[in-house]
Motif scaffolding. Structure first.
Motif, PDB file in Angstrom:
ATOM      1  N   GLN A   1       0.828  -1.203   0.000  1.00  0.00           N
ATOM      2  CA  GLN A   1       0.000   0.000   0.000  1.00  0.00           C
ATOM      3  C   GLN A   1       0.864   1.257   0.000  1.00  0.00           C
ATOM      4  O   GLN A   1       0.589   2.217  -0.724  1.00  0.00           O
ATOM      5  CB  GLN A   1      -0.931  -0.001   1.207  1.00  0.00           C
TER       6      GLN A   1
ATOM      7  N   THR B   1       0.733   3.955  -2.993  1.00  0.00           N
ATOM      8  CA  THR B   1       0.098   5.252  -2.726  1.00  0.00           C
ATOM      9  C   THR B   1       1.092   6.388  -2.554  1.00  0.00           C
ATOM     10  O   THR B   1       0.846   7.508  -3.016  1.00  0.00           O
ATOM     11  CB  THR B   1      -0.791   5.168  -1.480  1.00  0.00           C
ATOM     12  N   THR B   2       2.207   6.132  -1.886  1.00  0.00           N
ATOM     13  CA  THR B   2       3.167   7.220  -1.640  1.00  0.00           C
ATOM     14  C   THR B   2       4.505   7.005  -2.324  1.00  0.00           C
ATOM     15  O   THR B   2       5.264   7.948  -2.490  1.00  0.00           O
ATOM     16  CB  THR B   2       3.417   7.393  -0.125  1.00  0.00           C
TER      17      THR B   2
ATOM     18  N   SER C   1      -5.938  -0.714  -7.450  1.00  0.00           N
ATOM     19  CA  SER C   1      -5.061   0.301  -8.046  1.00  0.00           C
ATOM     20  C   SER C   1      -4.640  -0.037  -9.469  1.00  0.00           C
ATOM     21  O   SER C   1      -3.932   0.743 -10.109  1.00  0.00           O
ATOM     22  CB  SER C   1      -3.811   0.465  -7.181  1.00  0.00           C
TER      23      SER C   1
END
Length: 389
Positions: free
Chosen positions: A85, A89-90, A114
């Motif tokens: 994750q 996401t980052t 995603s």
């Protein structure tokens, strides 16, 4: 002053126009692997193979720079989910590489949501590729090896088989597929014994297996535990009792095999790769691996990581550098190439690996225990997928 503001505005607009291109220059590939923990050795092999491919073929594909990232999940599924994750996401990671079965199953919903293409480089559990349309496998399936070995054993003198398997999803699958195929071929399964995955003591299970008087013992345990099991097999005198030891390639893992007892000579396994595979591309792979990793011996997991990166590179070439999930998965489907393991293909219908399965016998060659291939089952697909087609 007006001219200064106009120049500043032009600069800002120029940066805004260029930045999306710059952002697309690199593609981050994040491998979520068990570098430590119960099966840390597995992750280190996969990463060594993947990293070797990048070193050999450079870090630029289709004009895009590849950033190779490795994160340790400690062999813990919750860690793998959290790390995946974060990477998506980052970390702006475009492509993931997956490890152990519980970990990739934990990552599956994230990959799907995603649309992140994920190459499964370790897990051999059949259901894995069904858990996300963005999963593609370059490792193997336990069902491929177990089904082939069951049919071979039934044709080569095995009548009564006791099974010892690790108590987790891969062990359940290998044991179940072997039992189904062996009984279908006319054999008898005496008993199926499940052993704990963590810190197993095989001695009581081996003793119970010996007491059941089979002519063959089929064993499935993770590769790092194979040396302990083989040692205890000999200590129980099962080899002298005339019990044939067979199993998937894991139990004679090429990284561990040279340190095992000579009583392993004659053990028969079904596997998709051995360093003894007699092809020029494999000899080249071995030389390069030993040079890059002088403290390691390559095994079937390392070549799965190597092929995983090959698949990513070749798919990016087909998409002209487009790393979007749908485009990249479409490019991967049906792809074929010659691997150090032999010919392999990604089944376009299942996104699973199709490759040769070799029947091997442990022999001592030039003073070293090794797996020598003596029979080949060509282009083996996962039998559970074939049943569903």
């Amino acid at each position: 002053m007006r001219k200064m503001y106009l120049n500043l505005l032009a600069s800002v607009l120029a940066i805004g126009a260029i930045s999306p291109v710059l952002a697309q220059d690199s593609i981050k590939v994040g491998l979520v692997m068990p570098m430590t923990g119960v099966l840390g050795q597995v992750g280190r092999q996969a990463v060594a193979g993947a990293r070797l491919y990048v070193e050999q073929h450079g870090d630029t594909v289709a004009g895009r720079k590849i950033e190779f990232i490795v994160r340790d999940d400690g062999s813990i599924p919750d860690n793998a989910k959290r790390i995946a994750q974060e990477l998506i996401t980052t970390g702006n990671v475009a492509i993931l590489g997956g490890g152990l079965t519980p970990s990739v199953l934990a990552m599956a919903p994230l990959a799907t949501e995603s649309k992140t293409p994920t190459v499964v480089m370790v897990s051999g559990t059949s259901i894995v590729t069904e858990r996300s349309p963005y999963f593609v496998r370059t490792s193997w399936t336990h069902a491929q090896q177990a089904s082939v070995l069951a049919n071979w054993a039934a044709r080569n003198g095995s009548k009564r088989v006791t099974i010892i398997a690790s108590d987790w999803a891969p062990g359940h699958e290998a044991a179940g597929v072997f039992a189904k195929n062996f009984t279908s071929a006319g054999g008898e399964i005496v008993e199926i014994l499940k052993v704990p995955l963590a810190n197993p003591d095989f001695a009581p299970f081996l003793q119970r297996a010996r007491d059941s008087a089979p002519d063959t013992l089929f064993v499935f345990v993770p590769a790092p535990q194979a040396a302990v099991l083989s040692k205890q097999f000999v200590e129980r005198g099962m080899d002298k009792a005339g019990i044939r030891l067979i199993g998937p390639g894991d139990i004679t893992d090429d990284e561990e095999l040279p340190g095992m007892n000579d009583a392993m000579i004659g053990t028969v396994t079904a596997g998709f790769y051995s360093p003894n595979h007699p092809t020029p591309i494999n000899r080249d792979y071995l030389a390069a691996f030993h040079k890059a990793n002088p403290q390691m011996a390559p095994n079937f997991i390392s070549v799965s990581g190597y092929d995983g990166m090959h698949l990513i590179y070749e798919a990016l070439k087909k998409t002209a550098g487009n790393a979007g999930g749908d485009a990249l998965i479409a490019a991967m489907k049906g792809m074929s190439w010659e691997s150090p393991r032999g010919p392999m293909t990604i089944d376009p219908a299942t996104r699973d690996v199709v490759h040769n399965i070799y029947i091997r016998r442990v022999e001592k060659i030039e003073g070293v225990l090794t797996n020598r291939e003596f029979e080949t089952f060509v282009a083996v697909a996962d039998p559970s997928k074939l049943a569903n087609k």
